[in-house]
Design a protein around this motif. Structure first.
Motif, PDB file in Angstrom:
ATOM      1  N   ILE A 208       0.758  -1.026   0.153  1.00 56.17           N
ATOM      2  CA  ILE A 208       0.115   0.046  -0.214  1.00 56.17           C
ATOM      3  C   ILE A 208       0.619   1.339   0.101  1.00 56.17           C
ATOM      4  N   ASP A 209       2.329   1.724   1.178  1.00 52.85           N
ATOM      5  CA  ASP A 209       2.980   2.530   0.889  1.00 52.85           C
ATOM      6  C   ASP A 209       3.545   3.079  -0.760  1.00 52.85           C
ATOM      7  N   GLU A 210       4.021   1.788  -1.098  1.00 52.94           N
ATOM      8  CA  GLU A 210       4.968   1.906  -2.457  1.00 52.94           C
ATOM      9  C   GLU A 210       3.755   2.244  -3.587  1.00 52.94           C
ATOM     10  N   GLY A 211       2.356   1.842  -3.447  1.00 50.60           N
ATOM     11  CA  GLY A 211       1.364   1.670  -4.293  1.00 50.60           C
ATOM     12  C   GLY A 211       1.215   3.536  -4.446  1.00 50.60           C
ATOM     13  N   GLU A 212       0.848   3.914  -2.978  1.00 50.59           N
ATOM     14  CA  GLU A 212       0.403   5.168  -3.073  1.00 50.59           C
ATOM     15  C   GLU A 212       2.144   6.335  -2.881  1.00 50.59           C
ATOM     16  N   ARG A 213       3.222   5.593  -2.895  1.00 51.31           N
ATOM     17  CA  ARG A 213       4.362   6.997  -3.485  1.00 51.31           C
ATOM     18  C   ARG A 213       4.706   6.318  -5.291  1.00 51.31           C
ATOM     19  N   ARG A 214       4.003   5.694  -5.484  1.00 52.72           N
ATOM     20  CA  ARG A 214       4.077   5.484  -7.169  1.00 52.72           C
ATOM     21  C   ARG A 214       2.820   6.518  -7.785  1.00 52.72           C
ATOM     22  N   GLY A 215       2.111   6.925  -6.852  1.00 49.63           N
ATOM     23  CA  GLY A 215       0.636   7.229  -7.571  1.00 49.63           C
ATOM     24  C   GLY A 215      -0.628   6.640  -7.848  1.00 49.63           C
TER      25      GLY A 215
END
Length: 221
Positions: A208-215
């Protein structure tokens, strides 16, 4: 594909699939009821969920989802924070979405308020097709999953939340891009994973965190 959601009155009046080509009356009554139930749950293959498949460009159906959860239980049981009976947990994930045959799928990020009412009526109708002892047993499994009152039910629910998370990751967002959904909303709806497995929830949060960082989801903070 649209799904006809039946209310309590129409559930009571509706016919089952086996009525379209009735089984021979010479078949033992108990076996006949069991086989009619097996035919009826073929409807599960027609209930589309919101989650995208990883392999092809289409949405998954409930039968595919339930199979995937069962395999995940077998593979990931070692990550449960509590000892679980794998066979019993597999039963829970195979039964948990059967009511959507009549109640329809309720997307995780929807604001539906009548889900419990619809699914209770569907459970009464569907499990009532079975011989009494099996009707009670399958209904008990469904109730156990819903209540999350056992280690097995908590792990089954964790699989139900983790599987679409993985599919949305593979889709570079998928339903995370739904209107009104932010990364914090995703975290809140997926936090139930942590009730069963700290390690799987840690991995889920990384996705979830990485998905948020990738937009791939709207910022949560």
């Amino acid at each position: 594909m649209s799904v006809e959601i039946l209310n309590e009155d129409s559930l009571a009046e509706s016919s089952i699939l086996a009525d379209q080509n009735p089984l021979p009356s010479t078949i033992d009554a108990r076996l006949r009821a069991q086989l009619e139930f097996v035919v009826e749950v073929d409807r599960l293959k027609t209930i589309l969920r919101q989650s995208p498949l990883a392999a092809v460009d289409r949405r998954e159906n409930d039968a595919e989802h339930s199979w995937h959860l069962a395999l995940m239980v077998v593979l990931l049981a070692e990550h449960s924070d509590e000892p679980i009976d794998v066979g019993h947990t597999v039963k829970l994930v195979l039964v948990h979405d059967l009511v959507e045959i009549y109640a329809g799928d309720t997307p995780l990020y929807s604001d539906a308020t009548d889900q419990q009412e619809r699914e209770e009526a569907a459970a009464d109708r569907l499990f009532g097709l079975l011989p009494d002892d099996q009707a009670v047993a399958l209904r008990a499994l469904w109730d156990e999953f819903e209540a999350r009152s056992t280690p097995e039910a908590r792990f089954a629910k964790a699989m139900d939340r983790l599987q679409p998370l993985l599919l949305n990751w593979m889709a570079r967002g998928g339903t995370w891009k739904s209107p009104g959904v932010t990364a914090d909303v995703v975290r809140a709806r997926k936090a139930v994973i942590g009730e069963a497995s700290s390690s799987l929830w840690a991995a889920g949060q990384e996705l979830i965190d990485e998905g948020e960082r990738r937009g791939w989801s709207a910022p949560g903070r």
